[in-house]
Design an enzyme around this catalytic site. Structure first.
Site, mmCIF file in Angstrom:
data_model
loop_
_atom_site.group_PDB
_atom_site.id
_atom_site.type_symbol
_atom_site.label_atom_id
_atom_site.label_comp_id
_atom_site.label_asym_id
_atom_site.label_seq_id
_atom_site.Cartn_x
_atom_site.Cartn_y
_atom_site.Cartn_z
ATOM 1 N N TYR A 1 30.743 6.236 -27.087
ATOM 2 C CA TYR A 1 30.654 5.079 -25.987
ATOM 3 C C TYR A 1 31.561 3.960 -26.341
ATOM 4 C CZ TYR A 1 26.894 8.254 -24.731
ATOM 5 O OH TYR A 1 26.109 9.405 -24.687
ATOM 6 N N HIS B 1 21.467 4.103 -20.206
ATOM 7 C CA HIS B 1 20.604 4.516 -19.089
ATOM 8 C C HIS B 1 20.827 3.684 -17.777
ATOM 9 C CE1 HIS B 1 17.148 5.432 -22.266
ATOM 10 N NE2 HIS B 1 18.044 6.377 -22.010
ATOM 11 N N HIS C 1 22.600 7.325 -30.193
ATOM 12 C CA HIS C 1 21.561 7.946 -29.769
ATOM 13 C C HIS C 1 21.627 9.220 -30.452
ATOM 14 C CE1 HIS C 1 23.740 10.721 -27.060
ATOM 15 N NE2 HIS C 1 24.303 9.792 -26.483
ATOM 16 N N ARG D 1 29.676 11.905 -22.653
ATOM 17 C CA ARG D 1 28.429 12.606 -23.132
ATOM 18 C C ARG D 1 28.573 14.011 -22.349
ATOM 19 N NH1 ARG D 1 24.826 9.308 -22.276
ATOM 20 N NH2 ARG D 1 23.837 10.188 -20.347
ATOM 21 N N GLU E 1 23.176 17.106 -26.908
ATOM 22 C CA GLU E 1 23.960 15.969 -26.037
ATOM 23 C C GLU E 1 24.599 14.839 -26.781
ATOM 24 O OE1 GLU E 1 21.324 13.548 -23.878
ATOM 25 O OE2 GLU E 1 19.470 14.517 -24.738
ATOM 26 N N HIS F 1 11.952 14.740 -21.911
ATOM 27 C CA HIS F 1 11.563 14.291 -23.262
ATOM 28 C C HIS F 1 10.338 15.117 -23.615
ATOM 29 C CE1 HIS F 1 14.544 10.612 -22.962
ATOM 30 N NE2 HIS F 1 15.215 11.816 -22.720
ATOM 31 N N GLU G 1 26.037 17.411 -22.329
ATOM 32 C CA GLU G 1 24.615 17.767 -22.449
ATOM 33 C C GLU G 1 24.581 19.165 -21.909
ATOM 34 O OE1 GLU G 1 21.602 15.160 -20.667
ATOM 35 O OE2 GLU G 1 20.289 15.938 -22.118
ATOM 36 N N ASP H 1 0.869 -1.474 0.059
ATOM 37 C CA ASP H 1 0.053 -0.082 -0.040
ATOM 38 C C ASP H 1 0.884 1.310 0.014
ATOM 39 O OD1 ASP H 1 0.973 -0.245 2.366
ATOM 40 O OD2 ASP H 1 -0.961 0.135 3.602
ATOM 41 N N ASP I 1 18.118 18.888 -17.396
ATOM 42 C CA ASP I 1 18.710 17.869 -18.163
ATOM 43 C C ASP I 1 20.113 18.128 -18.519
ATOM 44 O OD1 ASP I 1 19.299 15.311 -19.133
ATOM 45 O OD2 ASP I 1 17.888 15.667 -20.667
ATOM 46 N N ASP J 1 24.576 12.335 -15.466
ATOM 47 C CA ASP J 1 23.574 13.048 -16.379
ATOM 48 C C ASP J 1 22.410 12.928 -15.256
ATOM 49 O OD1 ASP J 1 21.282 13.529 -17.813
ATOM 50 O OD2 ASP J 1 21.796 12.005 -19.154
ATOM 51 N N HIS K 1 16.675 16.462 -27.480
ATOM 52 C CA HIS K 1 15.069 16.296 -27.643
ATOM 53 C C HIS K 1 14.775 17.850 -26.874
ATOM 54 C CE1 HIS K 1 16.027 15.772 -23.281
ATOM 55 N NE2 HIS K 1 16.985 14.985 -23.758
HETATM 56 N N1 GLY Z 1 18.672 12.194 -19.230
HETATM 57 C C1 GLY Z 1 17.798 11.567 -20.185
HETATM 58 C C2 GLY Z 1 18.295 12.251 -21.520
HETATM 59 O O1 GLY Z 1 19.523 12.804 -21.654
HETATM 60 O O2 GLY Z 1 17.783 12.299 -22.433
HETATM 61 MN MN MN Z 2 18.710 14.712 -22.367
HETATM 62 MN MN MN Z 3 20.320 13.647 -19.939
#
Ligand code: GLY
Ligand code: MN
Ligand code: MN
Length: 436
Positions: free
Chosen positions: A385, A240, A347, A403, A381, A358, A405, A36, A268, A257, A351
């Site tokens: 890798y 991820h 990737h 990365r 971003e 996103h 970003e 619960d 982000d 990240d 976004h």
């Molecule tokens: N943190 C998710 C992205 O960078 O899109």
């Molecule tokens: Mn992002």
């Molecule tokens: Mn991110």
């Protein structure tokens, strides 16, 4: 956020809906974590965008030109006993007095009231397909009217996906929204800088994550905008990665990240830096390549350029660089055409960013990449890798995941890097890591 902002948005949507129409927006459901115990409740972004109403069990209804008022809110009634257990409620009075509904009803009465509101409407705006239970209730209300057509009732004729109008509105941020994103960004930037300062070999990934959460909550955020990724060494090659349970090793890089959600708006940010404060030659080579790609991509963010321009610029720089250092072999144009770079860059370059990390908004219009316009906010971003034991790649490159970003606002002149306060060059990073 100023309540006028929500009124303005409702009026804008009401103005676009047209005659004989009704929009129905339920908020998010409560989700159980185990037995619960529930996950912290967070209102549905579309619902909140139009209402500013933070409680669960609520449905907003908008009806243009309705005599008794265009904005109806169904919500929980005041209940001293329940409020003792679960927290305060605005109630029916608060829905009108605080949240400016023209009319409010108990959510427990919705099955009795909603068919009457649907009666005579031709178009229903509703985001079908997100919540099966609510979809079924909408169907039941329409069927109820269909059955009554012999007694003169008129059932709605057309179901329109509400997302199209609403998501286009959400894509263009107002000054108030941009200021809120700036706050989310400031808080997140401070946490990234702090993480760089306190990082040292043998600290655990979760200790670094805790620093982010500590700072976010102390600054009034209710949650991070998404699960923080704190990935040392080879873990950074899992895009991820959220286990965050490994000890950080001298000689490895750390990819973080992480971004805060402040007043329903997300930041982000990703930065990657050496755990011991010094890039190795191989790490520096890859880092500078990713940074060069990121700067080239950011340079493409301006009105008139289209959504894919930054991605194309990043891919061009990354592919040229990978060939120059011998990680890809062949003609750059052909390697881009065949997407050979995807072995190391799998990737896309960004976004939309807003209430959802996103965020909503189309990336193409009539099959063509859409142009940037002032008021849009996006991330840029790129990354590279190279996992451990990557075949055909020298071992000096293994376990490097990078990365970078930033969050970018499109302006009339070009763009503004909202996250510019977070160190990004090799020198800036080497000068800050491990300094406290
Ligand atoms: N943190 C998710 C992205 O960078 O899109
Ligand atoms: Mn992002
Ligand atoms: Mn991110």
């Amino acid at each position: 956020m100023d309540l006028n902002e929500f009124s303005y948005r409702r009026n804008q949507l009401l103005g676009m809906m047209g005659e004989d129409s009704i929009a129905i927006l339920p908020t998010a459901n409560i989700h159980y974590r185990n037995r619960d115990a529930t996950f912290p409740f967070r209102a549905d972004s579309n619902f909140y965008y139009l209402t500013g109403f933070p409680e669960p069990e609520a449905v907003a209804v908008l009806i243009p030109e309705r005599d008794q008022g265009e904005y109806i809110l169904f919500c929980r009634e005041r209940d001293p006993e329940r409020e003792t257990w679960d927290g305060r409620r605005a109630g029916i009075e608060g829905a009108c007095e605080i949240y400016r509904a023209d009319d409010a009803f108990p959510i427990s009465d919705i099955d009795d009231i909603l068919p009457g509101l649907l009666e005579g409407k031709v178009h229903i705006y509703y985001a079908i397909g997100h919540d099966q239970d609510f979809d079924q209730r909408i169907t039941a209300w329409i069927n109820q009217l269909r059955k009554a057509t012999r007694s003169g009732m008129q059932a709605p004729m057309e179901l329109i996906i509400l997302d199209n109008l609403l998501h286009e509105m959400r894509l263009f941020k107002s000054n108030e929204e941009i200021n809120t994103i700036r706050t989310a960004v400031r808080i997140s930037a401070e946490a990234h800088i702090h993480a760089m300062q306190v990082c040292h070999p043998n600290i655990m990934e979760y200790e670094i994550e805790a620093g982010f959460l500590h700072h976010f909550f102390r600054q009034g955020c209710k949650a991070p905008a998404y699960s923080s990724i704190v990935a040392g060494g080879n873990n950074a090659c899992i895009l991820h990665y959220t286990d965050n349970n490994t000890s950080l090793q001298s000689g490895d890089l750390l990819l973080i990240d992480a971004g805060a959600e402040y007043d329903y708006y997300a930041a982000d940010i990703t930065r990657t830096f050496p755990i011991n404060g010094r890039f190795s030659p191989a790490q520096k080579t890859i880092y500078e390549l990713v940074l060069k790609a990121q700067l080239a991509a950011i340079d493409k963010v301006r009105p008139g350029n289209h959504w894919n321009d930054p991605h194309e610029a990043a891919v061009q720089v990354l592919t040229e660089g990978l060939v120059a250092i011998g990680l890809l072999r062949g003609e750059v144009n052909i390697l881009i055409e065949t997407e050979a770079y995807r072995k190391f860059y799998m990737h896309r370059t960004g976004h939309w960013l807003g209430m959802d990390v996103h965020d909503v908004g189309d990336y193409k219009i009539d099959g063509q990449w859409r142009s940037f316009e002032p008021g849009m906010v996006l991330t840029v971003e790129p990354g590279l890798y190279i996992p451990e034991n990557c075949p055909e790649v020298g071992s000096q490159w293994w376990g490097i995941g990078i990365r970078i970003e930033d969050d970018i606002l499109v302006t009339s002149q070009g763009c503004e890097v909202l996250t510019a306060a977070v160190p990004k060059t090799v020198d800036e990073i080497q000068n800050i890591v491990g300094t406290s």
